[in-house]
Design an enzyme around this catalytic site. Structure first.
Site, short mmCIF file in Angstrom:
data_model
loop_
_atom_site.label_atom_id
_atom_site.label_comp_id
_atom_site.label_asym_id
_atom_site.label_seq_id
_atom_site.Cartn_x
_atom_site.Cartn_y
_atom_site.Cartn_z
N ASN A 83 -1.56 2.28 5.27
CA ASN A 83 -1.15 0.87 5.34
C ASN A 83 -0.17 0.57 6.49
O ASN A 83 0.10 -0.59 6.79
CB ASN A 83 -0.54 0.40 4.00
N ASP A 117 -5.25 -3.75 -5.69
CA ASP A 117 -5.90 -4.30 -4.51
C ASP A 117 -6.23 -5.79 -4.70
O ASP A 117 -6.51 -6.23 -5.81
CB ASP A 117 -7.18 -3.51 -4.22
#
Ligand code: IPE
Ligand code: IPE
Ligand code: MG
Length: 239
Positions: free
Chosen positions: A69, A21
């Site tokens: 996502n 991330d």
């Protein structure tokens, strides 16, 4: 502690996962578009695979793209897909002659994934299926809840009377992998974002502040050393 000594230590994790991330923030800090962060992030994935292999760790899972996502702008999704395609070409070249098994966790029947990505993933996992020294698990279009539902649906189809952990785990993408010891999520966010709810029940979690493209081998070693100091009790009483 030197690396050789570290490698011999019985407390070394056997299966590590990265939740990679912070690519977007890394780019933003440098006044660059998010895609630049993803490119540097992908380069770092390659370096970290090597770092993990150098440390003698046998199993590595990498959360590359979640089933959530898809909510991102199409342009960003397209760019990520092109990076995955490149990764597959690059990893084929790099690992096909080595004893590395590459598996893919995630829904690869999903037609939102470009055909070329689905085909290359299938070919790469087939061609490396018999390798044994190291397992690289790339989680693309992966969601933990979906994985559990997939397992349940497969088991229902088999018509078994009752299900235990052993049967259930055979239907997870990680069936051939060792228990997941350590999850490292970069960028300081402290949540799982649908990552391996079944497998992480007794994993140790670490949340280094570094954004993924700047997470280094040194940072990895720091996480591992800190992991080794933890007292994993699994519900028992251990001094
Ligand atoms: C991680 O970086 C990469 C993927 C989720 C594909 P992000 O893109 O989430 O980066 P931030 O969190 O916006 O900084
Ligand atoms: C988690 O990161 C998914 C991956 C690293 C692939 P996200 O950036 O998508 O997670 P949230 O949205 O902050 O929970
Ligand atoms: Mg993020």
């Amino acid at each position: 502690m030197n690396i050789e000594k570290l490698k011999q230590d019985p407390r070394m994790p056997k299966h590590i996962a990265f939740i990679i991330d912070g690519n977007g923030r890394w780019a933003k800090l440098r006044g660059q578009p998010r895609s630049v962060g993803h490119k540097f992030g992908a380069d770092n994935v390659k370096r970290q695979i090597e770092a993990v292999r150098d440390l003698g760790i046998k199993n590595l899972s990498i959360y590359c793209f979640s089933s959530e996502n898809w909510k991102r702008p199409q342009k960003e999704v397209d760019y990520l897909m092109s990076l995955f395609e490149n990764m597959m070409d690059e990893y084929r070249q790099e690992y096909i002659d080595k004893d590395v098994k590459i598996i893919f966790s995630g829904d690869f029947n999903d037609e939102r994934l470009p055909k070329v990505v689905r085909e290359k993933a299938k070919k790469l996992s087939e061609d490396s299926a018999k390798k044994t020294e190291f397992i690289l698990n790339l989680c693309i279009n992966y969601g933990g809840r979906q994985e559990i539902l997939k397992a349940v649906n497969e088991i229902v189809f088999e018509n078994v009377k009752s299900v235990d952990s052993k049967i259930f785990e055979r239907h997870l993408y990680t069936a051939d992998m060792l228990p997941l010891d350590l999850v490292i999520r970069t960028s300081g966010e402290q949540r799982s974002s649908n990552f391996m709810p079944w497998q992480t029940t007794y994993s140790e979690w670490m949340y280094p502040k570094k954004l993924w493209p700047s997470f280094s081998k040194k940072d990895l070693i720091k996480c591992i050393k800190s992991y080794m100091k933890r007292n994993r009790r699994f519900g028992e009483i251990k001094e």
